[in-house]
Design a protein around this motif. Structure first.
Motif, PDB file in Angstrom:
ATOM      1  N   ALA A  25     -24.591   0.060  32.244  1.00  0.00           N
ATOM      2  CA  ALA A  25     -25.985   0.425  32.498  1.00  0.00           C
ATOM      3  C   ALA A  25     -26.857   0.021  31.303  1.00  0.00           C
ATOM      4  N   HIS A  26     -28.109   0.387  31.370  1.00  0.00           N
ATOM      5  CA  HIS A  26     -29.098   0.025  30.351  1.00  0.00           C
ATOM      6  C   HIS A  26     -29.677   1.303  29.744  1.00  0.00           C
ATOM      7  N   ARG A  27     -29.502   1.453  28.459  1.00  0.00           N
ATOM      8  CA  ARG A  27     -29.937   2.665  27.755  1.00  0.00           C
ATOM      9  C   ARG A  27     -31.405   3.001  28.008  1.00  0.00           C
ATOM     10  N   CYS A  28     -32.271   2.016  27.904  1.00  0.00           N
ATOM     11  CA  CYS A  28     -33.714   2.271  28.007  1.00  0.00           C
ATOM     12  C   CYS A  28     -34.096   2.790  29.391  1.00  0.00           C
ATOM     13  N   VAL A  29     -33.502   2.230  30.431  1.00  0.00           N
ATOM     14  CA  VAL A  29     -33.818   2.683  31.791  1.00  0.00           C
ATOM     15  C   VAL A  29     -33.389   4.133  31.965  1.00  0.00           C
ATOM     16  N   GLY A  78     -30.789  10.012  20.728  1.00  0.00           N
ATOM     17  CA  GLY A  78     -31.083  11.142  19.857  1.00  0.00           C
ATOM     18  C   GLY A  78     -29.889  11.604  19.061  1.00  0.00           C
ATOM     19  N   PRO A  79     -29.962  12.834  18.569  1.00  0.00           N
ATOM     20  CA  PRO A  79     -28.891  13.380  17.742  1.00  0.00           C
ATOM     21  C   PRO A  79     -27.557  13.506  18.474  1.00  0.00           C
ATOM     22  N   MET A  80     -27.593  13.563  19.826  1.00  0.00           N
ATOM     23  CA  MET A  80     -26.346  13.689  20.598  1.00  0.00           C
ATOM     24  C   MET A  80     -25.672  12.342  20.826  1.00  0.00           C
ATOM     25  N   LYS A  81     -26.308  11.245  20.410  1.00  0.00           N
ATOM     26  CA  LYS A  81     -25.787   9.932  20.793  1.00  0.00           C
ATOM     27  C   LYS A  81     -24.333   9.776  20.376  1.00  0.00           C
ATOM     28  N   GLU A  82     -23.574   9.149  21.288  1.00  0.00           N
ATOM     29  CA  GLU A  82     -22.135   9.060  21.104  1.00  0.00           C
ATOM     30  C   GLU A  82     -21.702   7.769  20.445  1.00  0.00           C
ATOM     31  N   SER A 121     -34.312  10.301  32.202  1.00  0.00           N
ATOM     32  CA  SER A 121     -33.613  11.554  31.962  1.00  0.00           C
ATOM     33  C   SER A 121     -33.689  11.952  30.497  1.00  0.00           C
ATOM     34  N   PRO A 122     -34.161  13.162  30.231  1.00  0.00           N
ATOM     35  CA  PRO A 122     -34.184  13.622  28.847  1.00  0.00           C
ATOM     36  C   PRO A 122     -32.781  13.788  28.266  1.00  0.00           C
ATOM     37  N   VAL A 123     -31.819  14.082  29.110  1.00  0.00           N
ATOM     38  CA  VAL A 123     -30.443  14.235  28.639  1.00  0.00           C
ATOM     39  C   VAL A 123     -29.869  12.870  28.249  1.00  0.00           C
ATOM     40  N   PHE A 124     -30.087  11.853  29.094  1.00  0.00           N
ATOM     41  CA  PHE A 124     -29.657  10.506  28.726  1.00  0.00           C
ATOM     42  C   PHE A 124     -30.363  10.058  27.448  1.00  0.00           C
ATOM     43  N   ASP A 145     -29.101  18.208  37.917  1.00  0.00           N
ATOM     44  CA  ASP A 145     -29.365  19.339  37.031  1.00  0.00           C
ATOM     45  C   ASP A 145     -28.764  19.074  35.649  1.00  0.00           C
ATOM     46  N   ARG A 146     -27.586  18.532  35.619  1.00  0.00           N
ATOM     47  CA  ARG A 146     -26.903  18.228  34.352  1.00  0.00           C
ATOM     48  C   ARG A 146     -27.696  17.233  33.507  1.00  0.00           C
ATOM     49  N   TYR A 147     -28.319  16.245  34.148  1.00  0.00           N
ATOM     50  CA  TYR A 147     -29.045  15.198  33.419  1.00  0.00           C
ATOM     51  C   TYR A 147     -30.564  15.404  33.420  1.00  0.00           C
ATOM     52  N   GLY A 148     -31.032  16.537  33.912  1.00  0.00           N
ATOM     53  CA  GLY A 148     -32.454  16.848  33.859  1.00  0.00           C
ATOM     54  C   GLY A 148     -33.325  15.942  34.713  1.00  0.00           C
TER      55      GLY A 148
END
Length: 189
Positions: free
Chosen positions: A59-63, A77-81, A68-71, A131-134
């Motif tokens: 997939a494409h990060r920007c899209v 963001g700080p959660m990036k893996e 999704s705020p979770v994506f 719901d999980r991905y907002g």
């Protein structure tokens, strides 16, 4: 004799209107949905890979971050893996087909074609994923579709799903169904 003459030629066109010029140009509708859907299908420029079950999905990060705020938090963001392009993100507790449907919605704003006999189960899983991905719009679409499936056999499970994922409209629809004494008795039985 201190005078001059002005001669004017006037041509009158009957039936000519400037608005008719638009008849020569036909602007097609926006095809952004199709273009983004094609981008997802071809994986051109994909910069993140998701491991879902036994499948890998590009997939494409920007899209995804735009939808999704979770994506956004997970990928930027700080959660990036992972920082590197092409890094892999593990998705736990989700079926690959549900994740693909979630991505399809993120790219095109539409749900995949579903078989009528599987629509209620698919919408339940998609609601949980939304719901999980907002992804509120997807969640509301799933809520709306699930309202059609509230019956004696499903009312309790749909109500539990609505309560667990804060779906107020779906909860109200379940309570409305259960407000009829015959439906309540049959559901409890």
């Amino acid at each position: 004799n201190d005078s001059f003459t002005v001669r004017c030629d006037i041509v009158v066109f009957h039936g000519y209107c400037a608005a008719d010029a638009a008849a020569f140009i036909s602007v097609p509708p926006c095809d952004l949905r199709q273009n983004l859907g094609r981008l997802l299908e071809t994986k051109m420029g994909a910069d993140v890979v998701f491991d879902v079950g036994s499948e890998t999905i590009a997939a494409h990060r920007c899209v995804l971050a735009a939808c999704s705020p979770v994506f956004a938090a997970e990928l930027f963001g700080p959660m990036k893996e992972g920082n590197a392009a092409g890094s892999s993100v593990r998705v736990e507790d989700m079926d690959a087909e549900v994740f693909k449907a979630l991505l399809r919605f993120a790219y095109t704003g539409s749900l995949p074609d579903m078989r009528k006999e599987e629509e209620d189960v698919t919408c339940q899983h998609l609601l949980v994923a939304a719901d999980r991905y907002g992804m509120e719009r997807l969640k509301l679409i799933c809520e709306e579709k699930l309202c059609k499936y509230i019956d004696v056999g499903r009312a309790a499970s749909i109500l539990m799903l609505a309560e667990r994922h804060h779906c107020e409209g779906l909860k109200k629809a379940c309570f409305n169904f259960l407000a009829l004494p015959a439906n309540l008795r049959a559901t409890v039985a």
